[in-house]
Write a protein that holds these residues in place. Structure first.
Motif, PDB file in Angstrom:
ATOM      1  N   PHE A 140       0.934  -1.105  -0.007  1.00 26.38           N
ATOM      2  CA  PHE A 140      -0.195  -0.380  -0.472  1.00 26.38           C
ATOM      3  C   PHE A 140       1.005   1.719   0.102  1.00 26.38           C
ATOM      4  CE2 PHE A 140      -2.753  -3.495   2.438  1.00 26.38           C
ATOM      5  CZ  PHE A 140      -3.769  -3.119   1.918  1.00 26.38           C
ATOM      6  N   GLY A 141       0.486   1.926  -1.235  1.00 25.84           N
ATOM      7  CA  GLY A 141       1.573   3.757  -1.254  1.00 25.84           C
ATOM      8  C   GLY A 141       0.305   4.301  -0.162  1.00 25.84           C
ATOM      9  N   PHE A 142       1.284   5.650   0.633  1.00 26.21           N
ATOM     10  CA  PHE A 142       0.201   6.790   1.990  1.00 26.21           C
ATOM     11  C   PHE A 142       1.102   7.847   1.544  1.00 26.21           C
ATOM     12  CE2 PHE A 142       3.459   3.939   4.833  1.00 26.21           C
ATOM     13  CZ  PHE A 142       3.958   5.289   4.785  1.00 26.21           C
ATOM     14  N   HIS A 195      14.318  -3.573  -5.409  1.00 27.58           N
ATOM     15  CA  HIS A 195      13.075  -2.718  -6.066  1.00 27.58           C
ATOM     16  C   HIS A 195      12.511  -1.812  -4.793  1.00 27.58           C
ATOM     17  CE1 HIS A 195       8.591  -1.833  -7.338  1.00 27.58           C
ATOM     18  NE2 HIS A 195       8.652  -2.975  -5.589  1.00 27.58           N
ATOM     19  N   LEU A 196      12.816  -1.878  -3.655  1.00 30.68           N
ATOM     20  CA  LEU A 196      12.254  -1.503  -2.326  1.00 30.68           C
ATOM     21  C   LEU A 196      13.173  -0.473  -2.558  1.00 30.68           C
ATOM     22  CD1 LEU A 196      11.373  -4.558  -0.106  1.00 30.68           C
ATOM     23  CD2 LEU A 196      10.251  -3.227  -1.541  1.00 30.68           C
ATOM     24  N   VAL A 197      15.205  -0.352  -3.124  1.00 31.49           N
ATOM     25  CA  VAL A 197      15.161   0.713  -2.341  1.00 31.49           C
ATOM     26  C   VAL A 197      14.741   1.214  -3.559  1.00 31.49           C
ATOM     27  CG1 VAL A 197      17.529   1.635  -2.666  1.00 31.49           C
ATOM     28  CG2 VAL A 197      17.349  -0.202  -1.048  1.00 31.49           C
ATOM     29  N   GLU A 198      14.376   1.454  -4.840  1.00 34.41           N
ATOM     30  CA  GLU A 198      14.111   2.253  -5.767  1.00 34.41           C
ATOM     31  C   GLU A 198      12.826   2.769  -5.452  1.00 34.41           C
ATOM     32  OE1 GLU A 198      16.382  -0.465  -9.227  1.00 34.41           O
ATOM     33  OE2 GLU A 198      14.211  -0.343  -9.484  1.00 34.41           O
ATOM     34  N   VAL A 199      11.754   1.875  -5.040  1.00 43.39           N
ATOM     35  CA  VAL A 199      10.547   2.415  -4.394  1.00 43.39           C
ATOM     36  C   VAL A 199      10.723   3.383  -3.308  1.00 43.39           C
ATOM     37  CG1 VAL A 199       8.296   2.492  -3.300  1.00 43.39           C
ATOM     38  CG2 VAL A 199       9.314   0.433  -5.450  1.00 43.39           C
ATOM     39  N   LYS A 200      11.919   3.590  -2.594  1.00 47.55           N
ATOM     40  CA  LYS A 200      11.625   4.223  -1.172  1.00 47.55           C
ATOM     41  C   LYS A 200      12.335   5.315  -1.722  1.00 47.55           C
ATOM     42  CE  LYS A 200      13.811   4.651   3.579  1.00 47.55           C
ATOM     43  NZ  LYS A 200      11.895   5.660   4.151  1.00 47.55           N
ATOM     44  N   GLN A 201      13.428   5.655  -2.658  1.00 49.44           N
ATOM     45  CA  GLN A 201      14.009   6.422  -2.799  1.00 49.44           C
ATOM     46  C   GLN A 201      12.899   7.577  -3.937  1.00 49.44           C
ATOM     47  OE1 GLN A 201      17.752   6.278  -5.303  1.00 49.44           O
ATOM     48  NE2 GLN A 201      18.145   4.913  -4.654  1.00 49.44           N
ATOM     49  N   VAL A 202      12.398   7.021  -4.439  1.00 48.68           N
ATOM     50  CA  VAL A 202      11.477   8.099  -5.412  1.00 48.68           C
ATOM     51  C   VAL A 202      10.605   7.860  -4.459  1.00 48.68           C
ATOM     52  CG1 VAL A 202       9.674   7.943  -7.727  1.00 48.68           C
ATOM     53  CG2 VAL A 202      11.785   6.222  -7.041  1.00 48.68           C
ATOM     54  N   ALA A 203       9.395   7.188  -3.880  1.00 52.12           N
ATOM     55  CA  ALA A 203       8.917   7.758  -2.594  1.00 52.12           C
ATOM     56  C   ALA A 203       8.858   9.129  -1.740  1.00 52.12           C
ATOM     57  CB  ALA A 203       8.447   6.478  -2.209  1.00 52.12           C
ATOM     58  N   ASP A 204      10.143   8.970  -1.574  1.00 52.31           N
ATOM     59  CA  ASP A 204      10.680  10.393  -0.509  1.00 52.31           C
ATOM     60  C   ASP A 204      10.891  10.853  -1.242  1.00 52.31           C
ATOM     61  OD1 ASP A 204      10.854   7.873   1.589  1.00 52.31           O
ATOM     62  OD2 ASP A 204      13.277   8.114   1.645  1.00 52.31           O
ATOM     63  N   GLY A 215       7.319  12.607  -0.821  1.00 57.40           N
ATOM     64  CA  GLY A 215       6.301  12.339  -0.144  1.00 57.40           C
ATOM     65  C   GLY A 215       5.445  11.237   0.477  1.00 57.40           C
ATOM     66  N   LEU A 216       5.764  10.317  -0.219  1.00 58.22           N
ATOM     67  CA  LEU A 216       5.078   9.276  -0.289  1.00 58.22           C
ATOM     68  C   LEU A 216       5.557   7.858   0.949  1.00 58.22           C
ATOM     69  CD1 LEU A 216       3.695   8.811  -3.820  1.00 58.22           C
ATOM     70  CD2 LEU A 216       2.428   9.644  -1.721  1.00 58.22           C
ATOM     71  N   GLY A 217       5.143   7.447   1.077  1.00 59.75           N
ATOM     72  CA  GLY A 217       5.452   5.473   2.044  1.00 59.75           C
ATOM     73  C   GLY A 217       4.488   4.644   1.569  1.00 59.75           C
ATOM     74  N   PHE A 218       5.666   3.563   1.441  1.00 61.65           N
ATOM     75  CA  PHE A 218       4.162   1.974   1.385  1.00 61.65           C
ATOM     76  C   PHE A 218       4.898   0.941   2.040  1.00 61.65           C
ATOM     77  CE2 PHE A 218       5.147   3.812  -2.731  1.00 61.65           C
ATOM     78  CZ  PHE A 218       4.261   3.752  -3.331  1.00 61.65           C
ATOM     79  N   LEU A 219       3.935   0.573   2.836  1.00 64.22           N
ATOM     80  CA  LEU A 219       3.610  -0.602   3.876  1.00 64.22           C
ATOM     81  C   LEU A 219       3.509  -1.780   3.526  1.00 64.22           C
ATOM     82  CD1 LEU A 219       2.856  -0.337   6.954  1.00 64.22           C
ATOM     83  CD2 LEU A 219       0.304   0.449   6.135  1.00 64.22           C
ATOM     84  N   GLY A 220       3.605  -2.895   4.410  1.00 66.70           N
ATOM     85  CA  GLY A 220       2.863  -4.097   3.430  1.00 66.70           C
ATOM     86  C   GLY A 220       2.701  -4.880   4.444  1.00 66.70           C
ATOM     87  N   LEU A 221       1.459  -5.089   4.615  1.00 66.38           N
ATOM     88  CA  LEU A 221       0.137  -5.635   5.032  1.00 66.38           C
ATOM     89  C   LEU A 221      -0.988  -6.414   4.577  1.00 66.38           C
ATOM     90  CD1 LEU A 221      -1.135  -2.815   7.577  1.00 66.38           C
ATOM     91  CD2 LEU A 221       0.195  -4.850   8.282  1.00 66.38           C
ATOM     92  N   GLY A 222      -1.910  -7.611   4.763  1.00 60.81           N
ATOM     93  CA  GLY A 222      -2.222  -8.070   3.884  1.00 60.81           C
ATOM     94  C   GLY A 222      -4.519  -7.238   3.583  1.00 60.81           C
TER      95      GLY A 222
END
Length: 453
Positions: A35-37, A117-126, A129-136
């Motif tokens: 999930f993005g937020f 992948h997660l490192v790339e996503v975090k670089q762009v998301a930061d 002003g976005l974050g990503f969360l792993g939940l069901g």
């Protein structure tokens, strides 16, 4: 056979049997959603806007990802590795970000791919002003709060889903999963792997249970995601009782898939609404929406992606029972299933665990683990006991595989977290509930701060 050539029933069976490959060509694929937020509001990002999903997809292209367009929108990214295998980033209906990894040789490669992948996503998301969360399951937001992505197939599904079950829209908009894809070397091998993994899927569901919150409060489940699948669409979900019947094989699965009503057919960039209609009639050119047109190989491949059982057969087997979670568990799921299914003695031992369970056991277990997790019971045993055995079997299987990283470490280390969960009997969801009732003092918003990637 060309992608646009008319199909016969034998073609349908052959399309799946083409997945047969010798053991030395077996690969492992891993997929995960998150999930993005928006960090300032915690809301799920819309597609458009300065810090929307489109901006994420555009930002990631700096890392060598190529865009996939539909109707003027970037709806996916692709990147091919040095061996010629392609990974993709795609969007689920509510903007859940999915990595469908390339088929890789071992869990070391999968964890490297996931980490990159997660490192790339975090670089762009930061930067956005976005974050990503792993939940069901989305811990905060209602269905109507979730922006919908501009993909044609999702419009058709959103209209059809409520006709078949009460929670189909939740599945589309508010769930995230981890999946693992594995190969087989014969029809008999496929059948044994299908039966074993399908029976054990609720055990994996319990080990990975990680969705105890809905709209800011505990929801009474340990895996709300798994519960959603019990009321989504009975035509295309569930434990597939026929898999355990004598004579099961590619032909029987093809017949099942033929009996599942369609969602759509894609013609160019246009999705044609065929919801509820028969693929058999499509093969015979009897659909009013596509007069005279007959189903093609591509239509069949698309149709197979709209089936959602706990294990799905395409040209490989997809394990579909796990909640979204942290990086460590994204690596753990393919390790678990490779250990069980890719070593012959381990596969035999795993089948021994489940071979005496009957259909009622499978169905009851699937429902019980949603609330009880490892405390559920099956055939006189707790799920915790079965989970300990399953993880131990996987561990031996990975030892036997003897796939080493550059540091001469084999794949067993990726199971450590699952061993801790099975030994303790406490699911990740129960750990979250402990925090909610303890340090978080009833504030679910803390999950975004404490568990974002």
């Amino acid at each position: 056979m060309a992608d646009d050539a008319p199909l016969t029933r034998d073609d349908l069976i052959g399309a799946m049997s083409k997945g047969i490959k010798p053991r030395d060509q077996w690969r492992i694929g891993a997929e995960h959603e998150k999930f993005g937020f928006d960090k300032s509001t915690l809301r799920r990002p819309a597609y458009d806007g300065d810090n929307g999903i489109r901006a994420m997809l555009e930002g990631l292209q700096r890392f060598g990802w190529s865009p996939v367009d539909e109707g003027g929108h970037v709806i996916a990214l692709e990147r091919t590795n040095d061996e010629g295998f392609t990974a993709s980033i795609s969007l689920e209906p509510g903007g859940q970000f999915e990595l469908s990894g390339a088929p890789l040789k071992d869990i070391h490669d999968i964890c490297d791919e996931t980490g990159r992948h997660l490192v790339e996503v975090k670089q762009v998301a930061d930067q956005l002003g976005l974050g990503f969360l792993g939940l069901g399951f989305d811990p905060m937001w209602r269905r109507e709060d979730v922006p919908v992505m501009p993909k044609g197939r999702y419009d058709i599904m959103r209209a059809y889903m409520p006709k078949k079950g009460g929670l189909g829209l939740d599945m589309m908009l508010r769930t995230c999963t981890i999946q693992a894809n594995l190969d087989f070397d014969s029809e008999a091998d496929m059948v044994l792997k299908f039966r074993t993994s399908l029976a054990l899927q609720p055990i994996a569901t319990a080990l990975f249970a990680n969705s105890p919150f809905t709209e800011g409060r505990p929801n009474g489940f340990l895996t709300a995601r798994a519960n959603v699948w019990t009321d989504t669409d009975p035509d295309r979900t569930g434990m597939l009782d026929f898999v355990f019947e004598d004579g099961f094989g590619f032909e029987r699965y093809a017949d099942y898939a033929l009996d599942v009503p369609m969602y759509f057919a894609k013609r160019g960039e246009r999705y044609v609404d065929l919801s509820g209609q028969s693929f058999r009639a499509f093969m015979e050119g009897r659909l009013d929406a596509l007069p005279g047109e007959r189903a093609t190989k591509k239509d069949w491949a698309d149709h197979l992606t709209t089936l959602f059982p706990e294990v799905r057969l395409k040209q490989y087997l997809e394990m579909r029972g796990a909640d979204g979670g942290p990086w460590s568990r994204i690596c753990a799921l393919p390790a678990l299933w490779a250990g069980v299914l890719y070593d012959a003695p381990s596969l035999a031992a795993a089948w021994d665990l489940v071979k005496d369970w009957d259909i009622a056991d499978h169905e009851r277990l699937r429902r019980d683990v949603t609330r009880l997790g490892l405390k559920a019971e099956v055939a006189g045993r707790t799920v915790q006991d079965v989970a300990r055995d399953m993880v131990a079997i996987a561990r031996q299987g990975l030892k036997n595989r003897a796939r080493f990283s550059g540091g001469m470490v084999d794949e067993r280390g990726y199971l450590s977290e699952l061993e801790d969960i099975a030994d303790s009997g406490i699911t990740p969801a129960e750990r979250l509930l402990e925090l909610y009732h303890g340090d978080w003092q009833g504030d679910v918003e803390r999950v975004y701060r404490d568990f974002a990637y």
